[in-house]
Design a protein around this motif. Sequence first.
Motif, PDB file in Angstrom:
ATOM      1  N   PHE B   6       0.809  -1.224   0.000  1.00  0.00           N
ATOM      2  CA  PHE B   6       0.000   0.000   0.000  1.00  0.00           C
ATOM      3  C   PHE B   6       0.841   1.273   0.000  1.00  0.00           C
ATOM      4  N   ALA B   7       2.098   1.113  -0.397  1.00  0.00           N
ATOM      5  CA  ALA B   7       2.987   2.277  -0.388  1.00  0.00           C
ATOM      6  C   ALA B   7       2.491   3.355  -1.336  1.00  0.00           C
ATOM      7  N   PHE B   8       1.774   2.880  -2.376  1.00  0.00           N
ATOM      8  CA  PHE B   8       1.339   3.857  -3.384  1.00  0.00           C
ATOM      9  C   PHE B   8       0.319   4.847  -2.834  1.00  0.00           C
ATOM     10  N   VAL B   9      -0.270   4.503  -1.651  1.00  0.00           N
ATOM     11  CA  VAL B   9      -1.282   5.378  -1.067  1.00  0.00           C
ATOM     12  C   VAL B   9      -0.694   6.760  -0.799  1.00  0.00           C
ATOM     13  N   ARG B  10       0.600   6.808  -0.503  1.00  0.00           N
ATOM     14  CA  ARG B  10       1.216   8.090  -0.174  1.00  0.00           C
ATOM     15  C   ARG B  10       1.633   8.885  -1.402  1.00  0.00           C
ATOM     16  N   THR B  11       1.489   8.284  -2.598  1.00  0.00           N
ATOM     17  CA  THR B  11       2.001   8.980  -3.769  1.00  0.00           C
ATOM     18  C   THR B  11       1.035  10.059  -4.248  1.00  0.00           C
ATOM     19  N   THR B  12       1.636  11.016  -4.919  1.00  0.00           N
ATOM     20  CA  THR B  12       0.853  12.106  -5.496  1.00  0.00           C
ATOM     21  C   THR B  12      -0.147  11.550  -6.502  1.00  0.00           C
ATOM     22  N   THR B  13       0.316  10.591  -7.275  1.00  0.00           N
ATOM     23  CA  THR B  13      -0.545  10.010  -8.306  1.00  0.00           C
ATOM     24  C   THR B  13      -1.801   9.431  -7.674  1.00  0.00           C
ATOM     25  N   PHE B  14      -1.610   8.712  -6.539  1.00  0.00           N
ATOM     26  CA  PHE B  14      -2.762   8.105  -5.890  1.00  0.00           C
ATOM     27  C   PHE B  14      -3.725   9.178  -5.406  1.00  0.00           C
ATOM     28  N   ARG B  15      -3.170  10.212  -4.801  1.00  0.00           N
ATOM     29  CA  ARG B  15      -4.043  11.277  -4.298  1.00  0.00           C
ATOM     30  C   ARG B  15      -4.811  11.926  -5.421  1.00  0.00           C
ATOM     31  N   LEU B  16      -4.109  12.156  -6.530  1.00  0.00           N
ATOM     32  CA  LEU B  16      -4.787  12.744  -7.687  1.00  0.00           C
ATOM     33  C   LEU B  16      -5.889  11.809  -8.168  1.00  0.00           C
ATOM     34  N   ALA B  17      -5.558  10.511  -8.244  1.00  0.00           N
ATOM     35  CA  ALA B  17      -6.542   9.536  -8.716  1.00  0.00           C
ATOM     36  C   ALA B  17      -7.758   9.537  -7.800  1.00  0.00           C
ATOM     37  N   LEU B  18      -7.506   9.631  -6.483  1.00  0.00           N
ATOM     38  CA  LEU B  18      -8.602   9.643  -5.514  1.00  0.00           C
ATOM     39  C   LEU B  18      -9.483  10.871  -5.733  1.00  0.00           C
ATOM     40  N   VAL B  19      -8.820  12.010  -5.870  1.00  0.00           N
ATOM     41  CA  VAL B  19      -9.580  13.248  -6.071  1.00  0.00           C
ATOM     42  C   VAL B  19     -10.434  13.130  -7.324  1.00  0.00           C
ATOM     43  N   TYR B  20      -9.836  12.590  -8.404  1.00  0.00           N
ATOM     44  CA  TYR B  20     -10.586  12.470  -9.646  1.00  0.00           C
ATOM     45  C   TYR B  20     -11.732  11.470  -9.510  1.00  0.00           C
ATOM     46  N   SER B  21     -11.500  10.375  -8.773  1.00  0.00           N
ATOM     47  CA  SER B  21     -12.579   9.408  -8.576  1.00  0.00           C
ATOM     48  C   SER B  21     -13.749  10.055  -7.861  1.00  0.00           C
ATOM     49  N   VAL B  22     -13.424  10.808  -6.808  1.00  0.00           N
ATOM     50  CA  VAL B  22     -14.492  11.459  -6.043  1.00  0.00           C
ATOM     51  C   VAL B  22     -15.233  12.455  -6.926  1.00  0.00           C
ATOM     52  N   LEU B  23     -14.458  13.212  -7.695  1.00  0.00           N
ATOM     53  CA  LEU B  23     -15.093  14.172  -8.594  1.00  0.00           C
ATOM     54  C   LEU B  23     -15.987  13.453  -9.590  1.00  0.00           C
ATOM     55  N   PHE B  24     -15.493  12.320 -10.104  1.00  0.00           N
ATOM     56  CA  PHE B  24     -16.252  11.558 -11.082  1.00  0.00           C
ATOM     57  C   PHE B  24     -17.547  11.038 -10.460  1.00  0.00           C
ATOM     58  N   ALA B  25     -17.412  10.528  -9.231  1.00  0.00           N
ATOM     59  CA  ALA B  25     -18.588  10.000  -8.534  1.00  0.00           C
ATOM     60  C   ALA B  25     -19.621  11.105  -8.326  1.00  0.00           C
ATOM     61  N   LEU B  26     -19.146  12.260  -7.884  1.00  0.00           N
ATOM     62  CA  LEU B  26     -20.061  13.381  -7.659  1.00  0.00           C
ATOM     63  C   LEU B  26     -20.748  13.775  -8.957  1.00  0.00           C
ATOM     64  N   PHE B  27     -19.969  13.801 -10.010  1.00  0.00           N
ATOM     65  CA  PHE B  27     -20.512  14.179 -11.301  1.00  0.00           C
ATOM     66  C   PHE B  27     -21.578  13.172 -11.750  1.00  0.00           C
TER      67      PHE B  27
END
Lengths: 224, 467
Positions: B6-27
């Motif tokens: 789960f090291a990738f959880v700390r990466t910028t890419t993961f955070r960006l992906a999370l933000v985009y997923s949430v945005l996508f879900a909201l949309f």
Amino acid sequence: MRVLVIEDDLEHADFIEKVLCEAGHDVETVEDGDSGLVRAREDSFDALVVDRMLPRKPGLQLVEEFRNGGGTTPALFLSALSDVNNRVEGLKVGADDYLAKPFAPEELVARVEALGRRQIQGEPPVTKLKVGELEMDLLARKVTRADQRIDLQPREFKLLEFLMRHAGQTVTRTMLLEKVWNYHFDPQTNVIDVHISRLRAKIDKEFDQQLLQTVRGAGYCLQA
Amino acid sequence: MKSGPFAFVRTTTFRLALVYSVLFALFSAALLGYLFQATVGAMRTEAKARLESEFRTLAVAWNTGGPRRLEQSLLERSLVQVRDFTYQFETAEGEVIVGDMPYMPVEKAMPIGVVRSVTFEVERPLSDRAPEITKIEGRITTLGDGSVLLVGIKMDERLRLVGRVTQAVATAAPIGVLLALLGGFFSARYAAGRAEALTRTAEAVMRGDLSQRADVHGSGDEFDRLAEHLNAMLSRLEELMSTTRHAGESIAHDLRSPLSRLRNRLEVTLRGPIDEMTARETLNQTVDEVDKVLATFNAILRLSRVNAGAEGRLQRLDLSELADEMAELFEPAGEAAGLTFSSDIQPDLVTQGDRALLAQAISNILDNAIKYTPSGGRIQFSALSHEETVEIRVEDTGPGIPDADLERVKERFVRLDDARTQAGSGLGLALVEAVADLHQGQFTLMPGHGLDTKPGLIVALVLPKDI
């Protein structure tokens, strides 16, 4: 000649002083840039020998301030920095010559003496040079010895002119390459020697007195 | 970076992906919500409007023609079979005039003229299956003579549609969110994995293993490009490191010999009786040796500065003029060595160059030619023009260089056996190579044409032409 040596490395300063004294010059040594500038201004020396890296005032700044203050004493830079850009920097602030460390003692003496000769104020430009019976007309670009015309190639003319202007002084091979050819490197082959012997064949061959002498371990000297 | 599943959880890419997923879900939620509103809401509004209009039409029938007219209108309507609507017309006493509803979904005592909205279900028993339940939205009112009119609109079909849409939305929304999160998760893990691989390469290099290279997947994406650049950088670094290491060893080797000779000579002099003669001689030799060492140091320093690009300023340079001067400078030395020195210099060759360095390079080449060509030989010095380049070429009739050594002689301190006896630092050609590199030119040694009996050597310095 009275020479002011501005050099902070005492051992080096001692060496320079000894070499110049042996060649018959009066030497005063100063160890930092500030006092160097003060001494150069308050007394009249025939030449300045300035190290580039000095405490309190770097050599470049010293010479620049000295020139801006109207000082005309010819100056020679000594430096461990030897590439062309450093040399150009040195000449730009008003130095007359530049010698890279380490140097042979003969090289230093020859260059300091060449500096001293330049220091004649208000003299009209020379149009004729004469060493013994050898004469050079700079305007007509004509060379004669004992009234016999000598034909020289342009470079030979330039070489002889330099030797005649420094008649009686030893000039080194490096000086000739720098001043006559405008190159700053040490060729491994004896390129300069060969040019000198060609010149010698033209000016000395048919005469008893040899004007162009080889100074062992140092260079050449044109002398009547 | 610490690795682990789960090291990738700390990466910028993961955070960006999370933000985009949430945005996508909201949309997605907003889109589905809007769709729901647009279909179901609009349907309700439309049904109510129709009900209202129908109710008003019947109210007009009552007003203009009384119970008769209303009854007639209702009968006509039941004949036309307007499927959506359902009607109930009862007398004040609860007797059905028109209509088939089993009961009135409201208590009787409603004041005259008041219209009420009602929603109710009607259960119609069927013989063969479960009773049919109909949802009805209605308007009910007590008319002037106490009779009661109910107009209803069947909502079943609409409600079924609403149900289907609701169900679709309820199913689609979580799937969308899940997909978004999964997509984010996998792309983050991929990106983090690629970045992690690059990090591992960098770490290995930091630990001193310069031979490590980053993986290139071949997809040509930005990670591949980054990896390619990283690899190119590492190759260059490795090359430089190896040159430096090699040079360091060579310097040590090259300086050790003169220094140990020096030391031995002093040692020997010290052991013997020292008179002025021997002392003077030893010291003179010492000075000569030290001068050689210093000259080598200077040459190394110069070479390093040229290699590092610290020396040399390129500007428009008339190479023909420089070549003329060099020919003029070296021709007498060549003749003095018993060589025929001829030059062929084409006019107006212009390049971007540093005069001092090129002069030094040409001088090194000519020095070598004069040094190694036996008396009676020839040296041909040319400056040539090609389509996009200019060339300085020196051909001699000396012993040449064996093919195997043609490249090697350009390295620092490499001196072929027969050159060991000659003076020189072994840095001459290395400097020519460095000068050629600085000018983005090429320095080549080739076997000669064998003009005489000896094989000879051709040395070419090719520089870009300045237009």
